[in-house]
Scaffold this motif. Structure first.
Motif, PDB file in Angstrom:
ATOM      1  N   THR A 701       6.086 -20.021 -71.460  1.00  0.00           N
ATOM      2  CA  THR A 701       7.168 -19.729 -72.393  1.00  0.00           C
ATOM      3  C   THR A 701       6.638 -19.064 -73.647  1.00  0.00           C
ATOM      4  O   THR A 701       5.496 -19.295 -74.050  1.00  0.00           O
ATOM      5  CB  THR A 701       7.923 -21.017 -72.783  1.00  0.00           C
ATOM      6  N   ARG A 702       7.466 -18.236 -74.244  1.00  0.00           N
ATOM      7  CA  ARG A 702       7.111 -17.566 -75.487  1.00  0.00           C
ATOM      8  C   ARG A 702       7.705 -18.283 -76.690  1.00  0.00           C
ATOM      9  O   ARG A 702       7.591 -17.810 -77.809  1.00  0.00           O
ATOM     10  CB  ARG A 702       7.596 -16.117 -75.449  1.00  0.00           C
ATOM     11  N   SER A 703       8.316 -19.419 -76.491  1.00  0.00           N
ATOM     12  CA  SER A 703       8.973 -20.138 -77.581  1.00  0.00           C
ATOM     13  C   SER A 703       8.305 -21.485 -77.810  1.00  0.00           C
ATOM     14  O   SER A 703       8.421 -22.401 -76.996  1.00  0.00           O
ATOM     15  CB  SER A 703      10.459 -20.330 -77.254  1.00  0.00           C
ATOM     16  N   ALA A 704       7.595 -21.594 -78.919  1.00  0.00           N
ATOM     17  CA  ALA A 704       6.985 -22.882 -79.267  1.00  0.00           C
ATOM     18  C   ALA A 704       8.056 -23.907 -79.595  1.00  0.00           C
ATOM     19  O   ALA A 704       7.890 -25.107 -79.331  1.00  0.00           O
ATOM     20  CB  ALA A 704       6.040 -22.707 -80.450  1.00  0.00           C
ATOM     21  N   SER A 705       9.165 -23.463 -80.170  1.00  0.00           N
ATOM     22  CA  SER A 705      10.238 -24.397 -80.503  1.00  0.00           C
ATOM     23  C   SER A 705      10.857 -24.989 -79.242  1.00  0.00           C
ATOM     24  O   SER A 705      11.232 -26.156 -79.211  1.00  0.00           O
ATOM     25  CB  SER A 705      11.315 -23.683 -81.329  1.00  0.00           C
ATOM     26  N   LEU A 706      10.981 -24.176 -78.176  1.00  0.00           N
ATOM     27  CA  LEU A 706      11.523 -24.691 -76.914  1.00  0.00           C
ATOM     28  C   LEU A 706      10.600 -25.765 -76.343  1.00  0.00           C
ATOM     29  O   LEU A 706      11.070 -26.772 -75.802  1.00  0.00           O
ATOM     30  CB  LEU A 706      11.694 -23.545 -75.919  1.00  0.00           C
ATOM     31  N   TYR A 739       1.790 -23.127 -70.860  1.00  0.00           N
ATOM     32  CA  TYR A 739       1.240 -21.952 -71.551  1.00  0.00           C
ATOM     33  C   TYR A 739       2.257 -21.449 -72.570  1.00  0.00           C
ATOM     34  O   TYR A 739       3.388 -21.114 -72.218  1.00  0.00           O
ATOM     35  CB  TYR A 739       0.905 -20.850 -70.552  1.00  0.00           C
ATOM     36  N   ILE A 740       1.842 -21.412 -73.822  1.00  0.00           N
ATOM     37  CA  ILE A 740       2.717 -20.997 -74.919  1.00  0.00           C
ATOM     38  C   ILE A 740       2.195 -19.680 -75.470  1.00  0.00           C
ATOM     39  O   ILE A 740       1.051 -19.599 -75.932  1.00  0.00           O
ATOM     40  CB  ILE A 740       2.764 -22.070 -76.022  1.00  0.00           C
ATOM     41  N   THR A 741       3.011 -18.649 -75.411  1.00  0.00           N
ATOM     42  CA  THR A 741       2.587 -17.308 -75.860  1.00  0.00           C
ATOM     43  C   THR A 741       3.355 -16.863 -77.094  1.00  0.00           C
ATOM     44  O   THR A 741       3.534 -15.674 -77.317  1.00  0.00           O
ATOM     45  CB  THR A 741       2.785 -16.295 -74.723  1.00  0.00           C
ATOM     46  N   ASP A 742       3.824 -17.844 -77.877  1.00  0.00           N
ATOM     47  CA  ASP A 742       4.564 -17.531 -79.102  1.00  0.00           C
ATOM     48  C   ASP A 742       3.644 -16.824 -80.095  1.00  0.00           C
ATOM     49  O   ASP A 742       2.528 -17.271 -80.359  1.00  0.00           O
ATOM     50  CB  ASP A 742       5.109 -18.828 -79.703  1.00  0.00           C
ATOM     51  N   GLU A 743       4.126 -15.701 -80.631  1.00  0.00           N
ATOM     52  CA  GLU A 743       3.327 -14.936 -81.588  1.00  0.00           C
ATOM     53  C   GLU A 743       3.447 -15.474 -83.005  1.00  0.00           C
ATOM     54  O   GLU A 743       2.772 -14.977 -83.912  1.00  0.00           O
ATOM     55  CB  GLU A 743       3.750 -13.467 -81.547  1.00  0.00           C
ATOM     56  N   ASP A 744       4.312 -16.449 -83.217  1.00  0.00           N
ATOM     57  CA  ASP A 744       4.468 -17.073 -84.526  1.00  0.00           C
ATOM     58  C   ASP A 744       3.383 -18.137 -84.685  1.00  0.00           C
ATOM     59  O   ASP A 744       3.480 -19.243 -84.172  1.00  0.00           O
ATOM     60  CB  ASP A 744       5.861 -17.701 -84.635  1.00  0.00           C
ATOM     61  N   ASP A 745       2.318 -17.796 -85.415  1.00  0.00           N
ATOM     62  CA  ASP A 745       1.193 -18.725 -85.588  1.00  0.00           C
ATOM     63  C   ASP A 745       1.608 -19.997 -86.308  1.00  0.00           C
ATOM     64  O   ASP A 745       1.106 -21.097 -86.009  1.00  0.00           O
ATOM     65  CB  ASP A 745       0.062 -18.037 -86.360  1.00  0.00           C
ATOM     66  N   GLU A 746       2.529 -19.874 -87.254  1.00  0.00           N
ATOM     67  CA  GLU A 746       2.962 -21.048 -88.002  1.00  0.00           C
ATOM     68  C   GLU A 746       3.692 -22.026 -87.083  1.00  0.00           C
ATOM     69  O   GLU A 746       3.492 -23.245 -87.163  1.00  0.00           O
ATOM     70  CB  GLU A 746       3.872 -20.625 -89.157  1.00  0.00           C
ATOM     71  N   ALA A 747       4.537 -21.483 -86.196  1.00  0.00           N
ATOM     72  CA  ALA A 747       5.250 -22.350 -85.252  1.00  0.00           C
ATOM     73  C   ALA A 747       4.285 -23.023 -84.292  1.00  0.00           C
ATOM     74  O   ALA A 747       4.447 -24.205 -83.954  1.00  0.00           O
ATOM     75  CB  ALA A 747       6.285 -21.534 -84.485  1.00  0.00           C
ATOM     76  N   CYS A 748       3.270 -22.288 -83.856  1.00  0.00           N
ATOM     77  CA  CYS A 748       2.273 -22.874 -82.944  1.00  0.00           C
ATOM     78  C   CYS A 748       1.468 -23.964 -83.632  1.00  0.00           C
ATOM     79  O   CYS A 748       1.175 -25.004 -83.030  1.00  0.00           O
ATOM     80  CB  CYS A 748       1.357 -21.773 -82.409  1.00  0.00           C
ATOM     81  N   ASP A 749       1.100 -23.738 -84.894  1.00  0.00           N
ATOM     82  CA  ASP A 749       0.362 -24.763 -85.642  1.00  0.00           C
ATOM     83  C   ASP A 749       1.208 -26.015 -85.828  1.00  0.00           C
ATOM     84  O   ASP A 749       0.702 -27.147 -85.734  1.00  0.00           O
ATOM     85  CB  ASP A 749      -0.061 -24.211 -87.003  1.00  0.00           C
ATOM     86  N   PHE A 768      -2.372 -22.314 -75.673  1.00  0.00           N
ATOM     87  CA  PHE A 768      -1.714 -21.256 -76.423  1.00  0.00           C
ATOM     88  C   PHE A 768      -2.345 -19.933 -76.001  1.00  0.00           C
ATOM     89  O   PHE A 768      -3.363 -19.502 -76.537  1.00  0.00           O
ATOM     90  CB  PHE A 768      -1.860 -21.494 -77.925  1.00  0.00           C
ATOM     91  N   GLY A 769      -1.761 -19.312 -75.012  1.00  0.00           N
ATOM     92  CA  GLY A 769      -2.284 -18.060 -74.467  1.00  0.00           C
ATOM     93  C   GLY A 769      -1.564 -17.692 -73.185  1.00  0.00           C
ATOM     94  O   GLY A 769      -0.740 -18.461 -72.672  1.00  0.00           O
ATOM     95  N   ARG A 770      -1.883 -16.537 -72.677  1.00  0.00           N
ATOM     96  CA  ARG A 770      -1.241 -16.041 -71.474  1.00  0.00           C
ATOM     97  C   ARG A 770      -1.957 -16.554 -70.225  1.00  0.00           C
ATOM     98  O   ARG A 770      -3.182 -16.562 -70.178  1.00  0.00           O
ATOM     99  CB  ARG A 770      -1.238 -14.504 -71.466  1.00  0.00           C
TER     100      ARG A 770
END
Length: 916
Positions: A701-706, A739-749, A768-770
């Motif tokens: 997923t590309r959404s860390a919030s999800l 696997y989380i591919t979210d480009e929002d670094d703050e959300a990932c942190d 956190f990667g593809r």
């Protein structure tokens, strides 16, 4: 007639990941770590001596150009492709049948010297054929949306040849086909009438305002409206699309009126009546809907709910409802929900809970302000604290509680994501919100494991492995075509003696893994392993030649399967033409009889060759195929001798149709059947568990919030398994990778801060990667090859997500299969099943600002998701309340993040529902 696009509307939450959600839609290279606690990834620098290195080197010699990609795409959708081809053949046969009748009628009616002679002959001919081709589409279209019938049939034997999981795609195909034929026929007929009207023929000018033309305009207009809104179904509200789609009822009524015009009513001329084509099918559709409404509709209530707002403003409603007693479903199925307090519409959602749970769980992503999902989210918020929710977001300010939020459930519908009982292992992959059906499969697998006694399960597994090894070895010598039996150089007594010897050693365990080890030490594998050590160019070319030769051999079954898809299509065409040309009331042309004879003999010859040289002689139906092949020879001789090829009476026509029909169905089944073969059911121990040996769960997923919304459930599932089985044993039967591919670094942190103390995160399962899909599939196969048990395996590769990523996974799977065959490990087989609904997520998702708290010690962002009255996971900062989902044990419990996740899971366990 309503043709709702289940899981395609703006307020659905099933397999609807957009490309932006996935982050892996085109990823075929990369590095994947933490795939499994029991697997070790070998680098290419290992000297080329390991089995993993050999397996990966074999992939280099697979040519994956555009022909390979095209063939693999056709192979992956072979069930649907056969349906499309047979539908095309049936449409053309019907078109040709009625066009031929009209052509001979126009030849007799139009004088040779008439103005625009060929226009007057061909235009009515093409239009008459097109009209009946359209009626054929209308006749079969309702069958593709009989939800109850499809759900029942998907569990029957018909699922072996019919792609019930692609019925919606077939529905769309039929709809666009009908619209295309109507558009072309209308434009052609307007041109024909316009030319003759401009030539001064008043009769054709008057036809523009005739009654039949007016109803034709209405039909064309309705089809354009339905087609246009269907094309934009991802951009308009679901309720609008659903309501407009009901114009199809008026379309059918108008079509009946179309041919019952003044000409028909005054007996001026008898028209071909349209209602004869689809009235029975429409009646069946009505019965299906009535059964849905009367027998599969349940009243229930919400047991627990969460209104979640993520750090980036996206929202999700998570609800858990009491499962009706008679509601039984399988992972991958969906149901329809209706909350009368919101509106009277039904909304389709995938079921996230396990089939054995007492609850039905739904993860519903919230869209724009006016959507049904937003009203549900607001209702949950008002239920918890009406003063903190915006009153203009909902029509009423009444404070709701879980108990008085009533809803109706209708279902289940759709197809299961796979028959897990037929497989020893499974790789379940979900992308974006496509994780919901996959999560249901994970819960089912873990629930089955939790019901088992670990020691007894492992003992039964060892006994089953011995039986599988014996059966796969002994049946391996018998599973050959019939011709090889007569041409075998070994006598049956030698073969029997060898089988007895193997049986004795197998049951004693002496041959454990010996056969697959010998295959891996074949000369071809040695050539791959030692290729880099070859010095002379001549030796290198010879080795490469052998490797490429084996690679081509490994691709033959795939290309052969695609070519075999056209055999049943030929059979269907012959049956259709035979029925048409033997029932048509006109004189046939000489070439038609010759064409039918040649085509029939070719088809029967192909069937006989496949029967004797391809079909497995251990199957009972193979011997019936032999009998049918012999009978067809005598039948052909009889029809030749009596000259009846295009003059068959009713008895001969029925006999011919049954004979060719059996051949067509058999070739159809063999063309689309799965190549994997599992002996688990055949050798199963009576009364033992049928759960899979291992499930690999992969979420991209590309959404860390999800992830922050759903991962508490996954963590709890994993901890439940580890508590019951132990970490080491749990890793052997289940594996989780996110696997989380979210480009929002703050959300990932922030997500890392939320889940950093969980055992799943510490084990490296959350990355956190593809991902590299090729490597995920390959590592699984390598683990099976190096498994000390040495048992042939059958793996289910299940995917739910976008069609683009499904294509990537399918090609990776086929490349993996070819590598397995090249290295002598073809006994480890894999079957791919994809659930892709073809829609992309709407861009109308509303964003809301959320207060973000910071940890005073680290200064890091901790609150990524804010939950209101959540029973699904703790708020990661501060204090809150958690509500037990069981009404009879309703109580409020205090908790804090400092108590740790273990305290939270202990609270959940008191509700006696691990799947929450």
């Amino acid at each position: 007639m309503s043709f709702p696009m289940a899981m395609q509307a703006n307020d659905t939450s099933n397999c609807l990941p957009s490309v932006d959600e996935m982050g892996a839609s085109v990823v075929t290279t990369g590095t994947q770590t933490g795939l499994s606690a029991e697997s070790t990834v070998f680098d290419n620098e290992d000297g080329g001596g390991s089995d993993r290195s050999v397996f990966r080197q074999a992939r280099r010699y697979i040519k994956t150009g555009w022909p390979f990609r095209v063939v693999t795409s056709l192979y992956s959708e072979r069930k649907l492709l056969v349906m499309f081809l047979i539908h095309f053949v049936a449409t053309m046969v019907i078109w040709g049948h009625f066009a031929l009748i009209k052509y001979q009628e126009q030849e007799e009616k139009v004088p040779p010297d008439a103005n625009r002679y060929w226009w007057k002959v061909l235009a009515p001919t093409l239009e008459f054929g097109a009209m009946h081709a359209i009626l054929f589409q209308m006749a079969i279209l309702p069958l593709t949306v009989c939800r109850l019938s499809i759900a029942v049939a998907s569990s029957s034997v018909f699922d072996r040849i019919i792609p019930f999981n692609r019925m919606m795609r077939l529905h769309i195909h039929l709809g666009y086909t009908m619209i295309s034929i109507v558009t072309v026929a209308t434009l052609f007929f307007f041109t024909f009438f316009g030319l003759l009207c401009s030539d001064g023929e008043q009769d054709f000018c008057d036809k523009f305002t005739s009654e039949i033309m007016i109803t034709g305009y209405c039909i064309f207009g309705f089809l354009l409206i339905i087609g246009f809104t269907s094309f934009l179904r991802d951009k308009i509200k679901y309720e609008i699309f659903y309501a407009i789609h009901h114009l199809v009822f008026i379309l059918y009524i108008t079509t009946i009126i179309h041919t019952f015009d003044v000409v028909q009513r005054t007996d001026e001329r008898q028209r071909s009546q349209t209602f004869k084509w689809f009235s029975a099918i429409v009646l069946y559709y009505v019965c299906d809907r009535a059964a849905m409404h009367m027998n599969h509709r349940y009243q229930t209530s919400i047991a627990a709910s969460s209104a979640v707002t993520s750090g980036n403003g996206t929202r999700m409603a998570i609800i858990k409802v009491h499962r009706p007693v008679l509601f039984h479903f399988k992972p991958g199925q969906y149901c329809l929900l209706r909350i009368p307090a919101i509106d009277r519409h039904w909304h389709p959602f995938s079921i996230a809970s396990g089939p054995d749970s007492d609850y039905l769980e739904f993860y519903i992503e919230v869209y724009d302000e006016k959507s049904w999902t937003n009203q549900l989210w607001t209702m949950i918020g008002l239920r918890h604290n009406p003063k903190t929710s915006s009153q203009d977001e909902f029509e009423t300010s009444v404070s709701y509680s879980d108990k008085n939020i009533k809803l109706e459930v209708k279902g289940p519908y759709g197809t299961s994501i796979g028959r897990t009982e037929d497989f020893s292992h499974a790789i379940a992959i979900g992308s974006g919100t496509g994780i919901v059906p996959v999560l249901s499969m994970l819960k089912q697998h873990v629930h089955q494991l939790l019901r088992l006694d670990t020691t007894k399960y492992l003992t039964e597994q060892e006994l089953r492995d011995r039986k599988i090894r014996y059966v796969s070895e002994t049946r391996g010598y018998s599973e050959k075509p019939i011709v090889s039996l007569s041409c075998s150089k070994k006598s049956s007594s030698d073969l029997e003696a060898r089988n007895k010897s193997k049986q004795k050693r197998m049951m004693m365990g002496d041959l454990k893994g010996s056969d697959h080890c010998s295959r891996r030490d074949s000369s071809l594998v040695v050539s791959i392993r030692d290729l880099q050590n070859i010095v002379t160019e001549k030796e290198r070319k010879m080795s490469l030649k052998d490797i490429h030769k084996e690679s081509r051999k490994a691709r033959v079954p795939i290309f052969g399967s695609v070519a075999a898809l056209f055999i049943p299509v030929l059979g269907a065409a012959i049956i259709g033409l035979t029925i048409s040309w033997n029932t048509i009331l006109i004189d046939l042309y000489p070439f038609m009889e010759d064409t039918l004879k040649i085509a029939t003999i070719i088809f029967q010859s192909i069937f006989a060759l496949v029967t004797f040289f391809v079909h497995d002689r251990t199957e009972f139906l193979t011997y019936i195929d032999v009998v049918v092949s012999i009978v067809s020879v005598f039948a052909d001789y009889y029809w030749f001798a009596t000259d009846r090829w295009c003059n068959l009476d009713t008895r001969d026509l029925v006999s011919f149709s049954l004979l060719l029909g059996y051949m067509t169905i058999r070739t159809w089944y063999n063309a689309v059947k799965a190549r994997s073969r599992s002996w688990r059911n055949e050798v199963g121990i009576k009364g033992s568990a049928t759960t899979m040996d291992k499930l690999t769960f992969v979420w991209v997923t590309r959404s860390a919030s999800l992830v922050s919304k759903i991962v508490p459930d996954i963590i709890h599932i994993w901890n439940s398994l580890c508590d019951a089985w132990g970490v080491e044993a749990a890793n052997k039967v289940c594996n989780i990778s996110i696997y989380i591919t979210d480009e929002d670094d703050e959300a990932c942190d922030a997500l890392k801060a939320e889940i950093g103390d969980s055992s799943l995160f510490k084990s490296g399962a959350i990355e956190f990667g593809r991902p590299d899909m090729q490597e995920i599939i390959e590592n699984h196969t390598l683990d099976r090859i190096n498994d000390a048990r040495g048992v042939p395996t059958a793996t289910l590769l299940a995917f739910c997500g976008s069609p683009s990523l499904a294509s990537v996974i399918q090609q990776a799977k086929i490349a993996n299969d070819i590598s397995a065959v090249i290295t002598g490990n073809g006994h480890h087989q894999m079957e791919f099943i994809s659930e892709s609904y073809g829609a992309s997520k709407s861009e109308k998702t509303a964003n809301y600002s959320v207060e973000v708290e910071e940890d005073g010690e680290t200064g890091s962002r901790l609150l990524l998701s804010k939950r209101v009255n959540s029973v699904y996971g703790p708020m990661m900062k501060g204090r809150g309340t958690i509500e037990s989902p069981r009404g009879d044990e309703a109580r409020l419990l205090s908790y804090s993040f400092e108590q740790g996740l273990d305290a939270y899971y202990e609270v959940i366990e008191t509700s006696n529902s691990y799947s929450s």
